[in-house]
Scaffold this motif. Sequence first.
Motif, PDB file in Angstrom:
ATOM      1  N   GLY A 120      -6.195   2.159  -4.068  1.00 27.93           N
ATOM      2  CA  GLY A 120      -4.969   1.390  -4.250  1.00 27.93           C
ATOM      3  C   GLY A 120      -4.178   1.398  -2.965  1.00 27.93           C
ATOM      4  N   GLY A 121      -3.509   0.311  -2.704  1.00 32.21           N
ATOM      5  CA  GLY A 121      -2.681   0.254  -1.509  1.00 32.21           C
ATOM      6  C   GLY A 121      -2.209  -1.150  -1.253  1.00 32.21           C
ATOM      7  N   TYR A 122      -1.258  -1.249  -0.366  1.00 32.20           N
ATOM      8  CA  TYR A 122      -0.703  -2.538   0.004  1.00 32.20           C
ATOM      9  C   TYR A 122      -0.649  -2.567   1.523  1.00 32.20           C
ATOM     10  N   PHE A 123      -1.510  -3.374   2.120  1.00 30.87           N
ATOM     11  CA  PHE A 123      -1.712  -3.346   3.562  1.00 30.87           C
ATOM     12  C   PHE A 123      -0.462  -3.711   4.355  1.00 30.87           C
ATOM     13  N   ARG A 124       0.444  -4.465   3.764  1.00 28.87           N
ATOM     14  CA  ARG A 124       1.661  -4.804   4.479  1.00 28.87           C
ATOM     15  C   ARG A 124       2.607  -3.618   4.571  1.00 28.87           C
ATOM     16  N   GLN A 125       2.455  -2.662   3.690  1.00 30.52           N
ATOM     17  CA  GLN A 125       3.384  -1.539   3.671  1.00 30.52           C
ATOM     18  C   GLN A 125       2.911  -0.368   4.503  1.00 30.52           C
ATOM     19  N   LEU A 138      -2.178  -7.708  -7.254  1.00 31.53           N
ATOM     20  CA  LEU A 138      -1.062  -7.664  -8.181  1.00 31.53           C
ATOM     21  C   LEU A 138      -0.115  -8.799  -7.807  1.00 31.53           C
ATOM     22  N   THR A 139       0.454  -9.427  -8.809  1.00 31.76           N
ATOM     23  CA  THR A 139       1.281 -10.605  -8.535  1.00 31.76           C
ATOM     24  C   THR A 139       2.760 -10.359  -8.760  1.00 31.76           C
ATOM     25  N   GLU A 140       3.114  -9.234  -9.360  1.00 34.43           N
ATOM     26  CA  GLU A 140       4.525  -8.971  -9.629  1.00 34.43           C
ATOM     27  C   GLU A 140       4.907  -7.611  -9.071  1.00 34.43           C
ATOM     28  N   ASN A 141       5.949  -7.583  -8.255  1.00 29.05           N
ATOM     29  CA  ASN A 141       6.461  -6.335  -7.720  1.00 29.05           C
ATOM     30  C   ASN A 141       7.346  -5.712  -8.793  1.00 29.05           C
ATOM     31  N   MET A 142       6.844  -4.693  -9.461  1.00 30.50           N
ATOM     32  CA  MET A 142       7.546  -4.088 -10.597  1.00 30.50           C
ATOM     33  C   MET A 142       8.843  -3.405 -10.170  1.00 30.50           C
ATOM     34  N   ARG A 143       8.900  -2.907  -8.941  1.00 34.55           N
ATOM     35  CA  ARG A 143      10.104  -2.209  -8.484  1.00 34.55           C
ATOM     36  C   ARG A 143      11.261  -3.155  -8.223  1.00 34.55           C
ATOM     37  N   THR A 144      10.964  -4.421  -7.975  1.00 31.45           N
ATOM     38  CA  THR A 144      12.047  -5.346  -7.629  1.00 31.45           C
ATOM     39  C   THR A 144      12.152  -6.520  -8.591  1.00 31.45           C
ATOM     40  N   PRO A 148      15.512 -10.892  -7.765  1.00 30.46           N
ATOM     41  CA  PRO A 148      14.719 -11.945  -7.116  1.00 30.46           C
ATOM     42  C   PRO A 148      15.094 -12.176  -5.652  1.00 30.46           C
ATOM     43  N   GLY A 149      16.355 -11.980  -5.302  1.00 35.34           N
ATOM     44  CA  GLY A 149      16.761 -12.140  -3.910  1.00 35.34           C
ATOM     45  C   GLY A 149      16.061 -11.153  -3.001  1.00 35.34           C
ATOM     46  N   PHE A 150      15.920  -9.908  -3.463  1.00 37.34           N
ATOM     47  CA  PHE A 150      15.250  -8.888  -2.672  1.00 37.34           C
ATOM     48  C   PHE A 150      13.749  -9.179  -2.590  1.00 37.34           C
ATOM     49  N   ILE A 151      13.160  -9.701  -3.662  1.00 35.08           N
ATOM     50  CA  ILE A 151      11.742 -10.083  -3.638  1.00 35.08           C
ATOM     51  C   ILE A 151      11.519 -11.130  -2.557  1.00 35.08           C
TER      52      ILE A 151
END
Length: 162
Positions: A32-37, A69-75, A79-82
Amino acid sequence: MANKSVVEALDKLLQDLCENKAPFGGKLIVFGGYFRQVLPVVRGGGRREQVQASLVSSHLWPYFTKVKLTENMRTRDDPGFIDYLSRIGNGKEPTNSKGQVKLSDPMIIPYTNLEDSLEALISYVYPDMDLFESSPFEMMKRSILCPKNEFVDDINSKLIES
């Protein structure tokens, strides 16, 4: 994110242990991971070296099944922060001459001195400690990230004192 050499070493180890030359010895491995982060840390290396050390540059990459994953659960409630995070990730957010993104004023807690600024940060992230006693799950939605454990210890001590 782990350096690709670590994952490649795991591949070889599992092939040897399982006596199977299939990737990872034929075992199912979930990453698991997110390459942009999080890119791997490369001492003295820049972005190019970090990308070359990442899993996407490994000979094993074609064997992976990629699930996005298509939805950032933390944000999801902001929606502005997304949109802001997406603009940064897509390189659309304006940067200064050093390539750094300028944070908007509401995202910044001005520095006055260490003690007062730390208190301001804690008050912003945890505005009502009494609320958290009655509803501990509210506290789980908040966090302060620190680059060093000593900072974590300082903040935790202040939170325990209050």
